[in-house]
Design a protein around this motif. Structure first.
Motif, PDB file in Angstrom:
ATOM      1  N   ALA A   1       0.833  -1.211   0.000  1.00  0.00           N
ATOM      2  CA  ALA A   1       0.000   0.000   0.000  1.00  0.00           C
ATOM      3  C   ALA A   1       0.865   1.257   0.000  1.00  0.00           C
ATOM      4  O   ALA A   1       1.842   1.348  -0.743  1.00  0.00           O
ATOM      5  N   GLU A   2       0.525   2.229   0.846  1.00  0.00           N
ATOM      6  CA  GLU A   2       1.201   3.522   0.787  1.00  0.00           C
ATOM      7  C   GLU A   2       2.643   3.476   1.295  1.00  0.00           C
ATOM      8  O   GLU A   2       3.380   4.444   1.144  1.00  0.00           O
ATOM      9  N   ASP A   3       3.075   2.366   1.876  1.00  0.00           N
ATOM     10  CA  ASP A   3       4.454   2.244   2.339  1.00  0.00           C
ATOM     11  C   ASP A   3       5.414   1.871   1.205  1.00  0.00           C
ATOM     12  O   ASP A   3       6.634   1.856   1.412  1.00  0.00           O
ATOM     13  N   LEU A   4       4.887   1.583   0.025  1.00  0.00           N
ATOM     14  CA  LEU A   4       5.724   1.182  -1.098  1.00  0.00           C
ATOM     15  C   LEU A   4       6.550   2.380  -1.576  1.00  0.00           C
ATOM     16  O   LEU A   4       6.015   3.408  -1.964  1.00  0.00           O
ATOM     17  N   SER A   5       7.890   2.230  -1.531  1.00  0.00           N
ATOM     18  CA  SER A   5       8.755   3.320  -1.976  1.00  0.00           C
ATOM     19  C   SER A   5       9.477   2.980  -3.271  1.00  0.00           C
ATOM     20  O   SER A   5       9.736   3.868  -4.083  1.00  0.00           O
TER      21      SER A   5
ATOM     22  N   GLU B   1       0.476   9.358 -11.835  1.00  0.00           N
ATOM     23  CA  GLU B   1      -0.428   9.811 -10.786  1.00  0.00           C
ATOM     24  C   GLU B   1      -0.116   9.239  -9.413  1.00  0.00           C
ATOM     25  O   GLU B   1      -0.688   9.667  -8.411  1.00  0.00           O
ATOM     26  N   ARG B   2       0.781   8.236  -9.376  1.00  0.00           N
ATOM     27  CA  ARG B   2       1.092   7.536  -8.129  1.00  0.00           C
ATOM     28  C   ARG B   2      -0.178   7.067  -7.432  1.00  0.00           C
ATOM     29  O   ARG B   2      -0.349   7.182  -6.225  1.00  0.00           O
ATOM     30  N   SER B   3      -1.071   6.520  -8.244  1.00  0.00           N
ATOM     31  CA  SER B   3      -2.317   5.957  -7.712  1.00  0.00           C
ATOM     32  C   SER B   3      -2.872   4.953  -8.708  1.00  0.00           C
ATOM     33  O   SER B   3      -2.577   5.028  -9.906  1.00  0.00           O
ATOM     34  N   VAL B   4      -3.663   4.008  -8.212  1.00  0.00           N
ATOM     35  CA  VAL B   4      -4.392   3.062  -9.055  1.00  0.00           C
ATOM     36  C   VAL B   4      -5.741   2.806  -8.412  1.00  0.00           C
ATOM     37  O   VAL B   4      -5.950   3.053  -7.219  1.00  0.00           O
ATOM     38  N   THR B   5      -6.658   2.300  -9.230  1.00  0.00           N
ATOM     39  CA  THR B   5      -7.989   1.953  -8.726  1.00  0.00           C
ATOM     40  C   THR B   5      -8.157   0.448  -8.752  1.00  0.00           C
ATOM     41  O   THR B   5      -7.888  -0.197  -9.775  1.00  0.00           O
ATOM     42  N   ALA B   6      -8.572  -0.122  -7.628  1.00  0.00           N
ATOM     43  CA  ALA B   6      -8.797  -1.565  -7.526  1.00  0.00           C
ATOM     44  C   ALA B   6      -9.765  -1.816  -6.378  1.00  0.00           C
ATOM     45  O   ALA B   6      -9.797  -1.059  -5.402  1.00  0.00           O
ATOM     46  N   PHE B   7     -10.570  -2.876  -6.519  1.00  0.00           N
ATOM     47  CA  PHE B   7     -11.527  -3.261  -5.481  1.00  0.00           C
ATOM     48  C   PHE B   7     -12.435  -2.089  -5.106  1.00  0.00           C
ATOM     49  O   PHE B   7     -12.728  -1.827  -3.929  1.00  0.00           O
ATOM     50  N   ASP B   8     -12.855  -1.315  -6.131  1.00  0.00           N
ATOM     51  CA  ASP B   8     -13.787  -0.197  -5.944  1.00  0.00           C
ATOM     52  C   ASP B   8     -13.250   0.898  -5.032  1.00  0.00           C
ATOM     53  O   ASP B   8     -14.021   1.592  -4.359  1.00  0.00           O
ATOM     54  N   ARG B   9     -11.936   1.061  -5.005  1.00  0.00           N
ATOM     55  CA  ARG B   9     -11.364   2.167  -4.245  1.00  0.00           C
ATOM     56  C   ARG B   9     -10.061   2.589  -4.896  1.00  0.00           C
ATOM     57  O   ARG B   9      -9.504   1.873  -5.728  1.00  0.00           O
ATOM     58  N   GLU B  10      -9.600   3.768  -4.548  1.00  0.00           N
ATOM     59  CA  GLU B  10      -8.349   4.277  -5.097  1.00  0.00           C
ATOM     60  C   GLU B  10      -7.237   4.149  -4.066  1.00  0.00           C
ATOM     61  O   GLU B  10      -7.402   4.522  -2.906  1.00  0.00           O
ATOM     62  N   TYR B  11      -6.088   3.609  -4.512  1.00  0.00           N
ATOM     63  CA  TYR B  11      -4.921   3.464  -3.662  1.00  0.00           C
ATOM     64  C   TYR B  11      -3.886   4.515  -4.074  1.00  0.00           C
ATOM     65  O   TYR B  11      -3.602   4.683  -5.260  1.00  0.00           O
ATOM     66  N   SER B  12      -3.333   5.199  -3.098  1.00  0.00           N
ATOM     67  CA  SER B  12      -2.329   6.227  -3.363  1.00  0.00           C
ATOM     68  C   SER B  12      -0.974   5.761  -2.856  1.00  0.00           C
ATOM     69  O   SER B  12      -0.873   5.080  -1.834  1.00  0.00           O
ATOM     70  N   PHE B  13       0.075   6.167  -3.584  1.00  0.00           N
ATOM     71  CA  PHE B  13       1.447   5.791  -3.248  1.00  0.00           C
ATOM     72  C   PHE B  13       2.301   7.058  -3.277  1.00  0.00           C
ATOM     73  O   PHE B  13       3.061   7.282  -4.221  1.00  0.00           O
ATOM     74  N   PRO B  14       2.179   7.898  -2.265  1.00  0.00           N
ATOM     75  CA  PRO B  14       2.833   9.222  -2.309  1.00  0.00           C
ATOM     76  C   PRO B  14       4.347   9.170  -2.389  1.00  0.00           C
ATOM     77  O   PRO B  14       4.965  10.100  -2.912  1.00  0.00           O
ATOM     78  N   ALA B  15       4.962   8.105  -1.880  1.00  0.00           N
ATOM     79  CA  ALA B  15       6.432   8.037  -1.868  1.00  0.00           C
ATOM     80  C   ALA B  15       6.993   7.152  -2.970  1.00  0.00           C
ATOM     81  O   ALA B  15       8.206   6.931  -3.034  1.00  0.00           O
ATOM     82  N   LEU B  16       6.150   6.667  -3.852  1.00  0.00           N
ATOM     83  CA  LEU B  16       6.556   5.653  -4.821  1.00  0.00           C
ATOM     84  C   LEU B  16       7.479   6.198  -5.911  1.00  0.00           C
ATOM     85  O   LEU B  16       7.260   7.279  -6.452  1.00  0.00           O
TER      86      LEU B  16
END
Length: 343
Positions: A111-115, A139-154
């Motif tokens: 999740a968001e801990d992915l660097s 965008e450092r984000s993807v949509t899956a399982f009807d929600r958006e996941y953000s990866f600010p440090a990716l």
């Protein structure tokens, strides 16, 4: 203390941390000081990187070391011809009770801990997979399982298989342009480093080798804010701006700028690329390089030092010359530097 003095103090502290970061990574990745410096620049410029190099030169070890020193999670995926976009996000299997299960894939697992996300042999994957990766990079984000996941440090790192051509899909221009840099990683030239990599047992066990990195050097979640401080603090003079603009003109129309290459018709050579986004990325990376060198102003050397890695993959030439590969573009860049007078 003024705001400027406070900013300088913060950036000086982070510069010391960046130098320690490079020292730690260099402990486990021998003979690759310039590659490590370019990766450091990409990290603080918040850009993605395409690595190029033969099998076994240490690309994965480098990225695992970078992730360990950053403190964030590391994940990777292997490019294959049957890879689907969904494979990046989740995988399905039958559990022991015979029921289907869905588990997070390599992108969502941390999740968001992915660097650091490493895509090995990206050109073995189909264009559909590239499309999803482009969104993740942009965008450092993807949509899956009807929600958006953000990866600010990716940050995304990838490499290409440059040897085999069967069952590979060349990256389109739009995909290559999303990478801040294309960095070539070769076998170390230093004889001592080469001998150590072959004969020293500590380099034969990567997991134990990575333990030498120690604790993370800094909080990877703060990188975005530090990156903006660098961009706002390092300035460019009007003379330097004019120099970069002249280099840009020389790449867009080398014939008009007086740039010449042996046995090459310069009229119409460049068919595309060298876009405003590319030049903005160039300057962004150059500012980080200047900061790492302890300066708050850009110099021509900052531009020159990262020019090929930042710009060469963004320039597309006439198909007649494209068969020569990337060499002609690199020759064009060098010729532009030789033609455009530096301030």
């Amino acid at each position: 203390m003024t705001d400027t003095a406070e900013t300088d103090a913060v950036l000086a502290d982070w510069r010391a941390k960046a130098q320690e970061f490079e020292t730690r990574v260099a402990r486990v990745v021998l003979g690759q000081n310039r590659v490590i410096r370019l990766v450091t620049i990409a990290i603080f410029a918040r850009g993605h990187v395409l690595l190029e190099g033969d099998v076994g030169v240490g690309k994965t070890t480098l990225l695992r070391a970078v992730a360990r020193a950053l403190g964030g999670a590391f994940s990777r995926i292997e490019g294959t011809v049957d890879l689907m976009p969904s494979d990046l996000l989740y995988h399905t299997y039958l559990a022991d009770d015979g029921r289907p299960r869905v588990e997070p894939g390599p992108v969502l697992r941390h999740a968001e801990d992915l660097s650091i996300f490493f895509f090995n042999e990206i050109n073995r994957a189909r264009p559909q997979v590239h499309s999803l990766l482009l969104r993740l990079m942009a965008e450092r984000s993807v949509t899956a399982f009807d929600r958006e996941y953000s990866f600010p440090a990716l940050q995304v790192f990838a490499d290409r298989n440059l040897v085999e051509r069967e069952e590979t899909f060349e990256l389109p221009a739009a995909a290559r342009d999303r990478f801040l840099m294309e960095i070539s990683m070769k076998t170390p030239a230093d004889a001592g480093a080469r001998r150590a990599l072959i004969f020293d047992p500590r380099f034969h066990d990567v997991d134990r080798l990575l333990d030498q990195i120690g604790e993370p050097v800094f909080d990877y979640r703060a990188l975005a804010s530090v990156a903006e401080l660098i961009q706002n603090r390092v300035h460019a003079s009007e003379t330097l701006e004019a120099y970069v603009a002249a280099l840009w003109d020389a790449l867009l129309d080398p014939h008009a700028a007086g740039v010449a290459l042996p046995d090459v018709e310069m009229r119409g050579l460049v068919r595309g690329g060298a876009s405003p986004r590319g030049l903005a990325f160039l300057v962004r990376a150059a500012r980080v390089r200047a900061w790492l060198e302890g300066r708050d102003a850009l110099t021509p050397e900052d531009i020159r030092e990262i020019f090929l890695e930042t710009m060469a993959h963004r320039i597309f030439v006439d198909p007649i010359y494209a068969m020569r590969g990337d060499d002609i573009v690199r020759d064009l860049c060098r010729a532009a530097f030789a033609t455009v007078p530096a301030p």
